[in-house]
Scaffold this motif. Structure first.
Motif, PDB file in Angstrom:
ATOM      1  N   UNK A 197       0.842  -1.193   0.000  1.00 49.78           N
ATOM      2  CA  UNK A 197       0.000   0.000   0.000  1.00 49.78           C
ATOM      3  C   UNK A 197       0.883   1.251   0.000  1.00 49.78           C
ATOM      4  N   UNK A 198       1.965   1.199   0.782  1.00 47.98           N
ATOM      5  CA  UNK A 198       2.885   2.345   0.843  1.00 47.98           C
ATOM      6  C   UNK A 198       3.471   2.641  -0.538  1.00 47.98           C
ATOM      7  N   UNK A 199       3.927   1.606  -1.221  1.00 47.34           N
ATOM      8  CA  UNK A 199       4.493   1.801  -2.567  1.00 47.34           C
ATOM      9  C   UNK A 199       3.450   2.353  -3.517  1.00 47.34           C
ATOM     10  N   UNK A 200       2.222   1.818  -3.432  1.00 46.62           N
ATOM     11  CA  UNK A 200       1.156   2.284  -4.328  1.00 46.62           C
ATOM     12  C   UNK A 200       0.845   3.765  -4.062  1.00 46.62           C
ATOM     13  N   UNK A 201       0.829   4.159  -2.788  1.00 50.71           N
ATOM     14  CA  UNK A 201       0.556   5.564  -2.450  1.00 50.71           C
ATOM     15  C   UNK A 201       1.677   6.456  -2.965  1.00 50.71           C
ATOM     16  N   UNK A 202       2.914   6.019  -2.786  1.00 50.13           N
ATOM     17  CA  UNK A 202       4.062   6.806  -3.245  1.00 50.13           C
ATOM     18  C   UNK A 202       4.022   6.978  -4.769  1.00 50.13           C
ATOM     19  N   UNK A 203       3.698   5.902  -5.461  1.00 56.29           N
ATOM     20  CA  UNK A 203       3.650   5.938  -6.916  1.00 56.29           C
ATOM     21  C   UNK A 203       2.609   6.939  -7.409  1.00 56.29           C
ATOM     22  N   UNK A 204       1.506   7.062  -6.621  1.00 54.91           N
ATOM     23  CA  UNK A 204       0.473   8.009  -7.055  1.00 54.91           C
ATOM     24  C   UNK A 204       0.696   9.396  -6.468  1.00 54.91           C
ATOM     25  N   UNK A 205       1.890   9.642  -5.905  1.00 52.79           N
ATOM     26  CA  UNK A 205       2.244  10.996  -5.478  1.00 52.79           C
ATOM     27  C   UNK A 205       1.822  11.363  -4.075  1.00 52.79           C
ATOM     28  N   UNK A 206       1.421  10.394  -3.261  1.00 53.78           N
ATOM     29  CA  UNK A 206       1.048  10.677  -1.880  1.00 53.78           C
ATOM     30  C   UNK A 206       2.235  10.335  -0.980  1.00 53.78           C
ATOM     31  N   UNK A 207       2.775  11.343  -0.319  1.00 54.66           N
ATOM     32  CA  UNK A 207       3.915  11.107   0.574  1.00 54.66           C
ATOM     33  C   UNK A 207       3.428  10.615   1.930  1.00 54.66           C
ATOM     34  N   UNK A 208       3.950   9.492   2.360  1.00 52.23           N
ATOM     35  CA  UNK A 208       3.659   8.974   3.697  1.00 52.23           C
ATOM     36  C   UNK A 208       4.997   8.834   4.410  1.00 52.23           C
ATOM     37  N   UNK A 209       5.150   9.472   5.596  1.00 49.28           N
ATOM     38  CA  UNK A 209       6.422   9.307   6.324  1.00 49.28           C
ATOM     39  C   UNK A 209       6.673   7.824   6.583  1.00 49.28           C
ATOM     40  N   UNK A 210       7.889   7.377   6.389  1.00 50.06           N
ATOM     41  CA  UNK A 210       8.165   5.958   6.610  1.00 50.06           C
ATOM     42  C   UNK A 210       9.627   5.770   6.929  1.00 50.06           C
TER      43      UNK A 210
END
Lengths: 312, 333
Positions: free
Chosen positions: A246-259
């Protein structure tokens, strides 16, 4: 200041397959102290890997970590073994504490398997400073035991070393059955070994509050079923295929999640869930938090149903 | 009551005015520590420990309180490492914030030399060796900071197992010592239903070293009285009746807005949580000299729900305090 630049001042191969690094501030100043059992997240050639600190955490001037080369891993340990040289500078996050000693424990029973000895070594250093009672069981493959000398020196030779798995299991069961009231158990090693030690302890009536474990990375998770995640802030829907987090999918769509660890351990990538049922696969959230279902760790956890909604 | 050593201008310039809005409710209002906040009158918040013109007077008062009532300080046996860790952390914070008067030098592996120029104190010690300090480490360092200190041990929950608290605002450290964080906050109205305390508890359990946070809390206190602990209730409790009968000038001089700047620090060696409480007090007559503070404090006091005003112990005079502030600005009461 949440990152540190650290100079590699020494690197040795104490036993085959393990490289121990000594790290210091480039200008020689004191480093941030750390709680026994803490780990350091180091950027390793494009990956971020967590390594337990094996040095003394009180007002340190250097850090040491021991890295096991995992040939079929994601490449971080290979980079430490093959690429990183003395005199180079690495970037690390501040030490993080998730496996501390319990101040009120009457006794500390420390069980280590293989490279899982690393946080146990820093526990033993603090135990010596504060004169805490310890008992150590360390199981490793013949000729591959990292920090054996440290463990023996820090316990005045009392640590029990095991190279035979069956003999270790028998001895462990006896040790777990015969501890003074108020003993706390700490275990670090491969997942199967941790599970075995904890299950044996539970079977002997140990309460959960006395059991502590440090898992160094999850064993490979199954790729999981695909699902859709709807971002309620924008109304867009993102597909999370099998084998993609899910993290990779969010990053790919331009949503930054601290990790940070991307292994379900550190707790950085926690995101709220507005609708749908999370499939929790992390080691960070408590059972109550998982049951509440209103947050998940995006790096490893997925959806139990075909879709999730997150307020991002 | 403390005799005032600072000038009014100094007190106002460093005052951490606590209200960002005209309405006050409990919230998990934590923010990263160490960021300086500008106010219309000055600034506050640049350091985790704060020394001001009241330093000598407040330390003398703390020593006096501890002499009279030793239950204001306690370090349960398992908190000894945390007490050393707190002492070391506070010395580092002091040396960082006040380098011209405070220094910490490493002499050898565990040997250190601490110099506190404000107190004319030089002390060599071995970290972890109680015999190298003149008294228990937490009490020793609490004699050099204006902050009250509570140390929380993390087990399944957080437990207040050590501390030196001489300036408690209507609570008793001696009564609370050894209690869990959730038990200590049990009497606060609303917060359990609203989940404020459980969220704060989860936040604290995850707090990491070297990333301190802070929050503010507030109440009103009659007279410049730092020690309004439960233990001394017979001394200050009757003031809540007395204050209703005084004239307006006396009211504005006696009623103080009391603000606590609380720092939350994960200690880097023991893993305990250090909770620092630094108390600031400003009488309404000085508060009213800063127009935006006067107006906002009046709004907050007038609007505060009765259960919250009751818990803060100000229900009998908060309406008058709001009217006083409005009148001081020429507003209708």
């Amino acid at each position: 200041m949440t990152t540190l630049e650290l100079l590699v001042t020494a690197a040795v191969h104490p036993v085959p397959g393990i490289r121990s690094l000594t790290l210091a501030a480039p200008d020689g100043r004191d480093l941030p102290g750390f709680v026994p059992g803490s780990h350091l997240v180091i950027e390793c050639g494009g990956r971020s890997n967590a390594y337990s600190l094996t040095s003394d955490g009180t007002a340190p001037t250097s850090y040491t970590v021991s890295v096991l080369e995992v040939p079929d891993g994601s490449g971080g340990s290979r980079w430490v073994h093959r690429e990183l040289r003395v005199g180079e500078v690495v970037t690390a996050r501040l030490p993080r504490s998730l496996f501390p000693p319990v101040a009120r424990a009457a006794k500390h029973l420390l069980v280590a398997g293989g490279i899982g000895v690393t946080p146990i070594v820093s526990h033993l250093r603090a135990a010596r400073t504060w004169r805490r009672e310890t008992e150590v069981h360390y199981v490793f493959r013949e000729g591959r035991g990292a920090h054996v000398d440290d463990v023996l020196a820090l316990t005045d030779g009392a640590a029990e070393l095991h190279t035979d798995r069956a003999e270790f299991c028998a001895r462990l069961e006896k040790a777990l059955a015969d501890q003074p009231l108020g003993t706390h158990l700490y275990v670090c090693g491969p997942a199967a070994m941790i599970d075995h030690v904890l299950d044996t302890a539970r079977g002997l009536g140990w309460p959960e509050s006395r059991l502590h474990c440090e898992r160094f990375g999850l064993d490979a998770l199954d790729p999981g079923d695909p699902f859709d995640v709807t971002l309620t802030a924008t109304g867009t829907t993102v597909r999370v295929p099998s084998g993609t987090s899910l993290l990779e999918a969010l990053e790919t769509s331009g949503v930054d999640v601290p990790n940070l660890c991307r292994q379900g351990v550190c707790g950085e990538c926690r995101i709220p869930v507005a609708a749908g049922t999370p499939l929790h696969r992390d080691l960070f959230l408590t059972e109550e938090e998982k049951a509440a279902g209103d947050a998940l760790m995006a790096c490893v956890s997925r959806s139990a149903g075909p879709s999730l909604e997150v307020p991002l | 009551m403390t005799a005032l050593a600072s000038s009014a201008a100094e007190l106002i310039a460093g005052f951490p005015f606590p209200f960002p809005e005209d309405r006050y409710r409990y919230s998990t209002n934590v923010e990263p520590a160490g960021r300086s906040v500008s106010t219309p009158a000055g600034q506050w918040g640049a350091a985790v420990v704060d020394i001001d013109g009241e330093y000598a007077a407040e330390l003398a008062e703390r020593a006096d309180i501890l002499r009279r009532d030793p239950t204001r300080a306690e370090v349960l046996p398992h908190m000894q490492p945390a007490a050393w860790d707190a002492a070391m952390t506070l010395m580092r914070e002091l040396a960082t914030a006040y380098p011209s008067t405070m220094t910490l030098e490493r002499l050898g592996d565990a040997r250190w030399r601490w110099t506190n120029g404000l107190l004319g104190l030089t002390q060599e010690f071995v970290y972890g060796d109680g015999g190298t300090l003149p008294e228990e480490p937490l009490r020793w360092i609490a004699g050099q900071v204006q902050e009250d200190v509570v140390l929380l041990d993390q087990r399944d929950q957080l437990y207040g197992d050590a501390g030196v608290v001489t300036f408690a605002a209507d609570w008793s450290f001696g009564f609370d010592v050894g209690m869990s964080f959730l038990e200590i906050h049990g009497p606060v109205p609303r917060v359990r239903e609203e989940g404020v305390i459980t969220r704060a508890h989860e936040f604290l359990k995850r707090l990491q070293p070297h990333q301190p946070y802070r929050r503010t809390n507030w109440t009103l206190t009659i007279g410049r009285r730092l020690d309004v602990s439960t233990e001394l209730y017979p001394e200050w409790g009757p003031d809540r009746e007395m204050i209703q009968r005084v004239d307006d000038a006396t009211f504005g001089r006696l009623v103080h807005l009391r603000v606590e700047v609380q720092h939350l620090v994960r200690l880097p060696d023991s893993g305990a949580i250090m909770f620092l409480i630094r108390t600031y007090m400003l009488p309404l007559e000085l508060l009213a000299t800063v127009e935006s503070w006067r107006r906002r404090a009046a709004e907050v006091l007038a609007e505060l729900p009765a259960d919250m005003a009751d818990y803060k112990g100000i229900i009998k005079y908060r309406d008058r305090a709001a009217s006083w502030l409005r009148a001081a600005g020429g507003e209708a009461p």
